[in-house]
Design an enzyme around this catalytic site. Structure first.
Site, PDB file in Angstrom:
ATOM      1  N   ASP A  83      -7.535  -4.166   6.057  1.00 13.68           N
ATOM      2  CA  ASP A  83      -8.686  -3.778   6.547  1.00 13.68           C
ATOM      3  C   ASP A  83      -9.582  -3.531   5.420  1.00 13.68           C
ATOM      4  O   ASP A  83      -9.131  -3.884   4.425  1.00 13.68           O
ATOM      5  CB  ASP A  83      -8.576  -2.282   7.431  1.00 13.68           C
ATOM      6  CG  ASP A  83      -7.797  -1.454   6.574  1.00 13.68           C
ATOM      7  OD1 ASP A  83      -7.890  -1.464   5.251  1.00 13.68           O
ATOM      8  OD2 ASP A  83      -7.475  -0.324   7.285  1.00 13.68           O
TER       9      ASP A  83
ATOM     10  N   GLU B   5       0.818  -1.163   0.096  1.00 15.55           N
ATOM     11  CA  GLU B   5       0.013  -0.152  -0.002  1.00 15.55           C
ATOM     12  C   GLU B   5       0.780   1.194  -0.206  1.00 15.55           C
ATOM     13  O   GLU B   5       0.498   2.437  -0.378  1.00 15.55           O
ATOM     14  CB  GLU B   5      -0.934   0.095   1.237  1.00 15.55           C
ATOM     15  CG  GLU B   5      -1.975   0.936   1.070  1.00 15.55           C
ATOM     16  CD  GLU B   5      -3.047   0.565   1.916  1.00 15.55           C
ATOM     17  OE1 GLU B   5      -3.704   1.866   2.549  1.00 15.55           O
ATOM     18  OE2 GLU B   5      -3.494  -0.507   2.161  1.00 15.55           O
TER      19      GLU B   5
ATOM     20  N   ASP C  90      -2.830  -3.055   3.172  1.00 16.39           N
ATOM     21  CA  ASP C  90      -3.393  -2.987   4.671  1.00 16.39           C
ATOM     22  C   ASP C  90      -4.450  -3.902   4.721  1.00 16.39           C
ATOM     23  O   ASP C  90      -5.301  -4.046   3.935  1.00 16.39           O
ATOM     24  CB  ASP C  90      -3.683  -1.873   5.075  1.00 16.39           C
ATOM     25  CG  ASP C  90      -2.396  -0.895   5.294  1.00 16.39           C
ATOM     26  OD1 ASP C  90      -1.507  -1.274   4.924  1.00 16.39           O
ATOM     27  OD2 ASP C  90      -2.473   0.267   5.544  1.00 16.39           O
TER      28      ASP C  90
ATOM     29  N   TYR D 247      -0.195  -3.317  13.459  1.00 17.42           N
ATOM     30  CA  TYR D 247      -1.121  -2.782  12.554  1.00 17.42           C
ATOM     31  C   TYR D 247      -1.951  -1.658  13.541  1.00 17.42           C
ATOM     32  O   TYR D 247      -2.833  -2.265  14.192  1.00 17.42           O
ATOM     33  CB  TYR D 247      -2.125  -3.399  11.646  1.00 17.42           C
ATOM     34  CG  TYR D 247      -2.708  -2.842  10.510  1.00 17.42           C
ATOM     35  CD1 TYR D 247      -2.142  -2.022   9.594  1.00 17.42           C
ATOM     36  CD2 TYR D 247      -4.095  -2.496  10.507  1.00 17.42           C
ATOM     37  CE1 TYR D 247      -2.743  -1.309   8.535  1.00 17.42           C
ATOM     38  CE2 TYR D 247      -4.686  -2.060   9.735  1.00 17.42           C
ATOM     39  CZ  TYR D 247      -4.182  -1.233   8.663  1.00 17.42           C
ATOM     40  OH  TYR D 247      -4.919  -0.547   7.718  1.00 17.42           O
TER      41      TYR D 247
END
Length: 616
Positions: A119, A10, A117, A336
């Site tokens: 999420d 990312e 990431d 994270y």
């Protein structure tokens, strides 16, 4: 023959760290088409398959959702048309070079491994990268790497346990993005164009934008509502009786007994009861109660709790906290930082994490106690588990000669001390309550003797109450007080909303996500809707912010600034992510609801205009 694998992270820093870990520091680099996003190369074996690895990155979202060209000019169509205007997702001009690198590399690869990431937002970016790369090479086999920390253990595990990206999470983000674009654009364009012609605005170098957002306005609503409570508060006088006594065996000065009635708002009654106490001032001890008590350590650390605690104890804004936490994560110092999880699942080697901190000059000794003196206790679980990431915790000890800011070091310290505290036994004490009577009026005092501090020794942000140990009182004994006083006071308004309290309200009502709440608060400051006091981290609305909420309120459009409608929208988005509702159905129903609200808004535009003169 080796498989050619394109790996996409990312951010450039994540790509660099993943390459360093997997190559054991032996990777080489060459430029990408974007000078900020190079390509790292090395050899690696994935589950027995020899691979030529090519690792590059995007810079957050690769694509953005936009109206078709005909609807981008504010004057081309009425704002209401934006609810049904055609939209598309595309790579913007400033990301074209990154797109070029991805497509160039994808043409020559067989596999695509996504290191975005872990999420919902990251899943959405996964599908943006997939679309871009598969357009250049439709034969790519696509895999998802899932990790929670930029440490060797996590990264090696992720590359050898590749899975598939989550389409439902990506769809949920698409829903939120489209709704925020349509709703925000329609209301922002209308109120900006409508009001800029009606009033004289301060001259600035920036074009006036009176933005509206489905999360932004409920957040502003919390701030304004507290300001209204402060303004509407009418102070009331009250009276209370206070008793002080110095025990012969006391080493802490006089003991203060509080009135069981609390306070009275009738001066005549309070004065009469006080006079009765003066007429017969002898105090008699009617009960002495003692019990063992404990203070529990905190549960493991989630994103919202990190922001709340850093705001309260470090005096840092939530947006700054998240920026610093992201830096610490990218440098491999913490896990994270965007997670709802506040419980460690079985299998985590927490004692290994504690051992890594044993050489720290401030909390290293406490780590030794944790591991060697039976102080360790498995953390009490919280109520949330997002099934994506563990709670926030340190992933490596501090190195030497780190040129960190004081704020960055304090965030790392909070994360580490919180982790060590949640792995500790609770503090233990003995609580004592002494009740007395004077002329049939009852008073009491509480005392606390801390026997074992335990987690409090490392968690310096907390104290246990503030109560102190009491001298020994005997039930049935009598004494003459040092003083009996009638004290007066006035009720106080509630304090301005602190950033910590605002985050708690947003969490309670489902306004935003753990990853976006800080941004919604920051937006209030950037738009000039609120100001923040740095010393107390408290927020108050500006005249403009209060005027906007007042206008919506007087139009009878409370749903546009109170949290209920946005909370329902977040529930609908969550239903998409869980696979319980279809993306198209949720979009259609939510767009229809807000288009109807916009129509009602237009019908009351006169009321909207009338609310402003008293503020501007």
């Amino acid at each position: 023959m080796a498989v050619r694998v394109l790996n996409v992270a990312e951010k450039p820093s994540v790509a660099r760290e993943v390459s360093r870990i997997l190559s054991h520091g032996q990777s080489t680099s060459r430029p990408g088409r974007s000078r900020y996003n190079p390509v790292h190369e090395f050899r690696y074996t994935i589950n027995g398959t020899p691979c030529d690895m090519y690792v590059t990155s995007v810079a957050g979202h690769l694509m953005e959702i936009q109206f078709d060209e005909a609807y981008r000019s504010w004057n081309a169509h009425p704002p209401r048309a934006l609810f049904q205007a055609p939209i598309h997702k595309q790579v913007p001009k400033d990301k074209k070079q990154i797109e070029g690198t991805l497509q160039r590399e994808a043409r020559n690869c067989q596999w695509l491994v996504l290191w975005l990431d872990c999420d919902r937002e990251g899943e959405n970016i996964c599908f943006e990268v997939m679309e871009t790369c598969c357009r250049a090479n439709p034969r790519l086999s696509v895999f998802r790497a899932r990790f929670s920390a930029l440490i060797a253990e996590d990264i090696h595990r992720a590359i050898n346990r590749l899975g598939a990206p989550n389409k439902l999470d990506a769809d949920a983000v698409d829903v939120r993005q489209e709704l925020d674009l349509r709703i925000g654009s329609a209301f922002t364009r209308f109120q900006t164009m409508f009001l800029e012609k009606k009033f004289e605005w301060p001259q600035t170098n920036k074009k006036l934008i009176l933005s509206y957002g489905p999360c932004q306005f409920p957040t502003l609503g919390f701030i304004v509502e507290r300001a209204w409570e402060i303004k509407s508060h009418v102070p009331e006088e009250f009276w209370s009786i206070q008793v002080q006594y110095t025990h012969p065996n006391s080493t802490n000065g006089p003991v203060t007994f509080t009135w069981k009635r609390g306070r009275l708002f009738d001066h005549t009654v309070a004065l009469r009861l006080y006079e009765m106490c003066l007429e017969q001032p002898e105090a008699r001890v009617i009960s002495v109660e003692g019990r063992n008590t404990q203070r529990a350590p905190p549960v493991p650390l989630s994103t919202i709790e990190l922001c709340k605690r850093a705001s309260r104890w470090l005096r840092l804004g939530s947006a700054q906290v998240m920026q610093l936490a992201e830096e610490l994560y990218q440098e491999g110092y913490i896990s994270y930082p965007r997670t709802e999880t506040d419980q460690f699942e079985d299998g985590y080697d927490l004692q290994k994490m504690i051992r890594e901190q044993m050489n720290h000059p401030e909390w290293g000794e406490y780590c030794n106690r944790l591991l060697n003196n039976s102080l360790f206790k498995w953390p009490t679980p919280g109520r949330n588990n997002d099934q994506a990431h563990p709670p926030i915790h340190p992933t490596k000890p501090l190195g030497q000669n780190l040129n960190w800011s004081r704020q960055k070091a304090s965030v790392y310290e909070l994360v580490t001390r919180h982790f060590l505290a949640c792995c500790s036994k609770p503090a233990l004490g003995i609580e004592t309550k002494v009740a007395i009577t004077i002329s049939e009026e009852h008073f009491q005092v509480r005392g606390l003797m801390v026997k074992e501090r335990n987690y409090l020794d490392v968690y310096r942000y907390e104290n246990w109450g503030g109560a102190r140990a009491l001298p020994v009182f005997e039930e049935g004994a009598s004494f003459m007080p040092d003083s009996i006083m009638l004290v007066d006071g006035r009720t106080q308004p509630p304090p301005p909303l602190s950033e910590s309290d605002l985050l708690a309200k947003m969490e309670e009502h489902g306004i935003g996500t753990d990853a976006t709440m800080a941004q919604h608060i920051q937006k209030q400051l950037e738009r000039g809707y609120a100001v923040k006091t740095e010393s107390s981290q408290s927020l108050m609305p500006t005249e403009l912010g209060e005027a906007l909420v007042t206008a919506y309120n007087e139009m009878g459009m409370e749903g546009l600034w109170r949290p209920t409608i946005r909370s329902i929208m977040e529930q609908e988005v969550r239903a998409v992510a869980m696979g319980n509702k279809a993306k198209g159905i949720v979009l259609a129903s939510q767009v229809d609801q807000f288009e109807n609200l916009f129509s009602a808004f237009l019908q009351h535009r006169g009321v909207f205009e009338e609310a402003f003169p008293s503020f501007l």
